[in-house]
Design an enzyme around this catalytic site. Structure first.
Site, PDB file in Angstrom:
ATOM      1  N   ASP A  14      45.656   8.046  21.176  1.00  0.00           N
ATOM      2  CA  ASP A  14      44.857   8.300  22.365  1.00  0.00           C
ATOM      3  C   ASP A  14      43.388   7.936  22.132  1.00  0.00           C
ATOM      4  OD1 ASP A  14      43.203  10.062  24.275  1.00  0.00           O
ATOM      5  OD2 ASP A  14      45.229  10.320  25.056  1.00  0.00           O
ATOM      6  N   TRP A  39      45.376  10.407  27.723  1.00  0.00           N
ATOM      7  CA  TRP A  39      46.355   9.329  27.892  1.00  0.00           C
ATOM      8  C   TRP A  39      47.702   9.744  27.324  1.00  0.00           C
ATOM      9  CZ3 TRP A  39      43.660   7.731  31.388  1.00  0.00           C
ATOM     10  CH2 TRP A  39      42.308   7.414  31.267  1.00  0.00           C
ATOM     11  N   ASP A  40      47.712  10.516  26.244  1.00  0.00           N
ATOM     12  CA  ASP A  40      48.969  11.064  25.728  1.00  0.00           C
ATOM     13  C   ASP A  40      49.652  11.930  26.781  1.00  0.00           C
ATOM     14  OD1 ASP A  40      49.227  10.045  23.132  1.00  0.00           O
ATOM     15  OD2 ASP A  40      47.876  11.530  22.300  1.00  0.00           O
ATOM     16  N   LEU A  41      48.885  12.835  27.376  1.00  0.00           N
ATOM     17  CA  LEU A  41      49.470  13.767  28.332  1.00  0.00           C
ATOM     18  C   LEU A  41      49.923  13.061  29.598  1.00  0.00           C
ATOM     19  CD1 LEU A  41      46.934  16.680  27.806  1.00  0.00           C
ATOM     20  CD2 LEU A  41      49.313  16.611  27.050  1.00  0.00           C
TER      21      LEU A  41
END
Length: 406
Positions: free
Chosen positions: A134, A163-165
């Site tokens: 991320d 961005w991960d989530l």
């Protein structure tokens, strides 16, 4: 927890945030989510924060309500077993979430040899297969250059892995979309989700890409000011720092009434020839004239005396507080029906969420704890893959699989 996806079986072979959060969201909506982990735990099994005894609160937070199968993924037989599990039979099976490389032993081609209509959601770093996290994607798309205070030239990384989530949530949406399509056309699919594409698309969806491509300069750092509208942090007389946002005309008028600065703002409007109630962009454009008026007004009032009028007038605000204070806020944690105190494998009892969305028509079920590594190895091999008890015993003896505590 809800039972909307009850009957679906999703297999997860993933570490870190995006893949496990995808599986978590599916589990919280009722899917049976089976992780396969390396014997002893994968690369994120000991990530901080840790308990005093060394258990990862991070890992057990992302893996609630799942089952765990422990496999020696370094051995050919263990890898073959992981492929079989990812592409296991059943009308509501053959659903796989992973961040393993696209060309490795868990390639889509390998999965299709076991099951033609397998669905695979593959989290990636860059679309070309190069690794990324991320933070490295975030700096590439320019967000840290927009973050921070204008008097400090250093870029600021946000600590939230946005961005991960987003990728995890998009992955849950993509998997269920592919499943609906499979029920109509009988086809399997691989959905590749690079963090870089999620980040780039998100900024484009917010209009930022079109802005710079139209010749606008890069967005400057603005501290806590809200871009394009009226919003910033202010400090009250009693030392409380709040974030205040006025986007709608009602919010703007309510704010002026609460602070008693309508005449002063009207004088600025007359001077610049603008109506701030009619255009949020004008409030942003003339923020340097407006902010001092609000700084003075807030510095003359305690927060408690303003809250009733804020609420009555629909003013949008929030108080700055550390997480240690937020957990006692009944709107957020303690007292919020999304959360329930349960005991996790670490032995610690604390608040954990079920599904973040609330369905008033359905009963909310209690969240379930994360598994211990290998807790469900025998159950899954026997029931999902249909192995005999003798075969399962042989795999244990050969070190291909393990149960909890191995």
């Amino acid at each position: 927890m809800y039972d909307l996806l009850k009957g679906l079986r999703v297999v997860e072979g993933a570490a870190f945030v995006a893949g496990p959060s995808c599986g978590l969201y599916l589990a919280q909506m009722g899917a049976e989510v089976i992780r396969f982990d390396n014997i002893g735990g994968g690369p994120d099994f000991n990530r901080w924060p840790l308990t005093e005894s060394g258990d990862s609160l991070y890992w057990e937070g992302l893996n609630k309500s799942k089952k765990s199968v422990a496999i020696n993924l370094s051995s050919p037989e263990g890898r073959a077993l992981a492929v079989r599990l990812a592409a296991a039979p059943g009308e509501n099976g053959g659903l796989f979430v992973t961040n393993f490389p696209a060309e490795g032993f868990l390639s889509y081609e390998a999965l299709r040899k076991i099951r033609e209509d397998v669905i695979c959601v593959r989290v990636m770093g860059w679309a070309d297969g190069k690794p990324a996290l991320d933070y490295t994607v975030n700096c590439a798309v320019g967000v840290p250059e927009m973050t921070g205070h204008p008097d400090d030239p250093r870029p600021v990384n946000h600590m939230l892995p946005a961005w991960d989530l987003l990728t995890g949530a998009y992955g849950a949406f993509a998997l269920t979309s592919a499943l609906i399509a499979r029920r109509m056309d009988g086809r399997g699919r691989e959905v590749r989700l690079p963090l870089s594409d999620i980040a780039a698309a998100s900024l484009a969806n917010l209009g930022m890409v079109g802005d710079v491509m139209g010749g606008a300069p890069d967005r400057p750092r603005m501290g806590n000011a809200l871009y394009g509208a009226f919003g910033r942090d202010f400090v009250t007389r009693d030392g409380k720092r709040i974030m205040l946002v006025a986007i709608t005309a009602r919010q703007w008028r309510g704010l002026l009434q609460t602070l008693g600065i309508g005449d002063a703002v009207a004088a600025v409007e007359a001077e610049v020839g603008a109506s701030f109630a009619d255009d949020e962009g004008l409030r942003f454009e003339h923020r340097d004239r407006l902010f001092p008026l609000f700084d003075t007004a807030f510095a003359a009032r305690d927060l408690a005396e303003m809250i009733p009028t804020f609420d009555a007038q629909g003013v949008c605000w929030g108080i700055y507080q550390p997480l240690s204070a937020a957990v006692e806020d009944p709107r957020l944690y303690r007292g919020n029906p999304v959360f329930e105190e349960i005991v996790q494998p670490s032995g610690r009892r604390y608040l954990v969420p079920g599904a973040a969305g609330t369905i008033p028509q359905d009963a909310r079920l209690s969240p379930r704890p994360a598994p211990r590594i290998g807790q469900h190895t025998d159950e899954v091999l026997l029931e999902v893959l249909g192995l005999s008890s003798g075969e399962v015993g042989r795999l244990h003896d050969a070190g291909v699989v393990a149960g909890p505590g191995a």
